[in-house]
Scaffold this active site. Structure first.
Site, PDB file in Angstrom:
ATOM      1  CE1 TYR A   1       3.224  11.256   8.351  1.00 56.06           C
ATOM      2  CE2 TYR A   1       0.891  10.781   8.089  1.00 56.06           C
ATOM      3  CZ  TYR A   1       1.916  11.364   8.801  1.00 56.06           C
ATOM      4  OH  TYR A   1       1.635  12.048   9.961  1.00 56.06           O
ATOM      5  CD  GLU A   2      -1.215   3.991   3.038  1.00 52.52           C
ATOM      6  OE1 GLU A   2      -0.977   2.952   3.676  1.00 52.52           O
ATOM      7  OE2 GLU A   2      -2.347   4.291   2.648  1.00 52.52           O
ATOM      8  CB  SER A   3       1.764   9.280   0.120  1.00 46.55           C
ATOM      9  OG  SER A   3       2.313   9.990   1.200  1.00 46.55           O
TER      10      SER A   3
END
Lengths: 285, 258
Positions: free
Chosen positions: B50-52
């Protein structure tokens, strides 16, 4: 050198009308208490920077504090649109807001370039995308070694960055863990860095040697505000208040309801209220 | 036979496209559900990112946002956002970028930025976030969305992320070396780009779906493959996995109310 002080003083001493300010946090560790303090002190004409402006920027824009937004995703994460930002962009209420829009990759690179003291960032990005046509700050450079054309964006260098973190030690060193996001870069890229923390501990003697730490001499001011990220979360302390994010969708849908909510929950509130808001969300240590 | 909704069919059909070898950059919403159903059924070793900054995450409930604590708690490691976009995405280590879309055209170009003119928008949408570079730096891109005339349009209002442009070899001409959108999974059908024109073409319809249903919910004249397959209905295991995941998710998000 980091100085410990109440949040009210930290915000008053470090934010001015017309400043370029970043309140960073990538879903996790959003500095809500600091943003609310800024709202109470009523600053004007701010250029607000953030990769993912969510509820707190919706609130600041809705209160008419921003003249410009620099961002890469303006949504209520997992819920939908930012209704106050929409009202400002679509209808100019309560004032019009200039928009400078990037992609996440470009903004992450721009913060990193700011922290590194570079004037711009280069990335393999924006190919075929529409943003370069509407944002004059997206340009290109040619690699002097391979001839590859890359996107170029100015570095981000805020006057002041606000972040929230787990803890500070007595000297003012700050520890961030979990989803660390862009906070280290945002703090180092700024002229002044203000940090709110969950707690102040004696020292970090037992900590893992590779933890994400901002040394005390990179920080201007520290305020201890337990719960200060709510409705975002602090890893190891309390969970994300997903219900509040869902509720915001209703609150923000109507101008009067929004104003009333801000009156009750921000203007009449104080930094100490955050500790109560996270009571039910606390995680076992 | 099991009873299932078109949305469940969509998620399950999307999950089947993923394998244990994939390193998948997961968009929130429908992609996130599909990726986790894949992980919980036939692709246990898939790497979900996930981009986090969470790499190799295995959430027990679906996250509401891309940065929920659950993602970090269950990840192999969590890196900073610049590292995520520079080393992992731009570095070419993502095999599948999995995106949702508000508006899409027949060449897999996506708009999540504005409805109407950019500078005087009718509706200001959230914007691209990670999508522009997920679309260009992932080795290939899968897209999943429910069909509607508003969502599947002749011409998108803004190029948030680039699919195949006007078709053919336009990606190559722009210097984009990756494959771009290779699969579109909707609530009615599975679409793949024509090898030459790159126009999305229906290759399989879900059980009970007709050509008319596909056309009525799509804003452009739909192309169907010569040999049209029927998507296998969800198995009991697939349905149970998806429904359990949704139930756990709902309970978890409700539990935080108050």
């Amino acid at each position: 050198m980091a100085r410990f002080m109440p949040l009210e003083q930290a915000v008053r001493e470090n934010l001015k009308d017309g400043d370029t300010a970043a309140f960073e946090g990538f879903t996790h560790l959003i500095p809500t208490a600091a943003a609310h303090e800024a709202i109470r002190q009523g600053f004007k004409d701010l250029t607000l920077i953030r990769m993912t402006p969510d509820i707190v920027y919706d609130q600041m824009v809705g209160m008419g504090m921003a003249k410009k937004l620099l961002f890469s995703y303006a949504g209520n994460p997992g819920v939908g649109l930012l209704r106050r930002v929409r009202d400002a962009v679509e209808n100019g209420w309560p004032r019009s807001v200039e928009v400078e829009e990037h992609s996440h990759a470009a903004m992450a690179n721009a913060y990193e370039a700011g922290a590194a003291g570079l004037p711009f960032a280069a990335l393999r990005g924006y190919r075929g995308a529409g943003l370069p046509e509407v944002n004059p700050n997206i340009k290109s450079v040619t690699c002097p070694f391979t001839g590859e054309k890359l996107a170029a964006v100015p570095s981000v260098r805020p006057d002041v960055t606000f972040i929230h973190a787990q803890k500070a030690d007595k000297k003012g060193n700050v520890l961030i863990e979990g989803i660390i996001g862009i906070q280290k870069e945002a703090a180092l890229a700024a002229k002044r860095a203000v940090v709110t923390v969950e707690e102040v501990v004696e020292d970090f003697a037992d900590a893992h040697p590779n933890l994400c730490i901002l040394p005390h001499w990179t920080i201007t001011a520290i305020a201890e505000v337990p719960g200060g990220a709510h409705p975002s979360y602090t890893h190891g302390y309390y969970d994300r208040d997903n219900a509040s994010y869902l509720e915001w969708d209703d609150v923000s849908a109507d101008r009067d309801r929004f104003r009333a909510w801000m009156e009750d929950n921000v203007l009449k509130a104080k930094a100490e209220d955050f500790a109560v808001r996270v009571e039910k969300l606390r995680v076992a240590k | 036979m099991n009873d299932f909704t078109p949305n469940e069919m969509m998620t399950i059909a999307a999950s089947r496209a993923l394998t244990s070898q994939d390193v998948c950059f997961v968009g929130i919403g429908a992609p996130s559900a599909a990726c986790n159903v894949a992980r919980l059924t036939h692709a246990p070793d898939i790497t979900l990112i996930y981009e986090s900054g969470t790499i190799g995450t295995a959430p027990d409930v679906l996250p509401l946002s891309i940065g929920d604590g659950e993602l970090c708690d269950t990840a192999l490691t969590t890196v900073s956002v610049p590292e995520m976009f520079r080393y992992w995405l731009q570095g070419g280590r993502i095999t599948i970028g999995f995106l949702g879309a508000a508006q899409i055209d027949r060449f897999g170009n996506i708009n999540t930025t504005v409805i109407g003119d950019y500078h005087t928008p009718k509706v200001r949408l959230p914007g691209g976030g990670g999508a522009p570079e997920i679309a260009s730096s992932s080795q290939e891109v899968y897209i999943t969305m429910a069909q509607s005339k508003r969502g599947m349009v002749e011409k998108i209002d803004f190029f948030t992320s680039f699919g195949h442009g006007d078709g053919g070899d336009q990606r190559k001409k722009l210097g984009i070396e990756t494959k771009g959108p290779t699969l579109l999974i909707t609530d009615l059908a599975i679409w793949k780009p024509d090898p030459e024109t790159k126009e999305f073409t229906v290759v399989s319809m879900h059980p009970g779906v007709t050509r008319e249903m596909v056309q009525e919910t799509c804003g452009w004249k739909v192309k169907f493959a010569d040999t049209l397959e029927e998507t296998p209905a969800p198995s009991e295991l697939e349905l149970k996995t998806l429904r359990d995941l949704k139930a756990r998710t709902e309970a978890a998000h409700k539990g935080q109310a108050g």
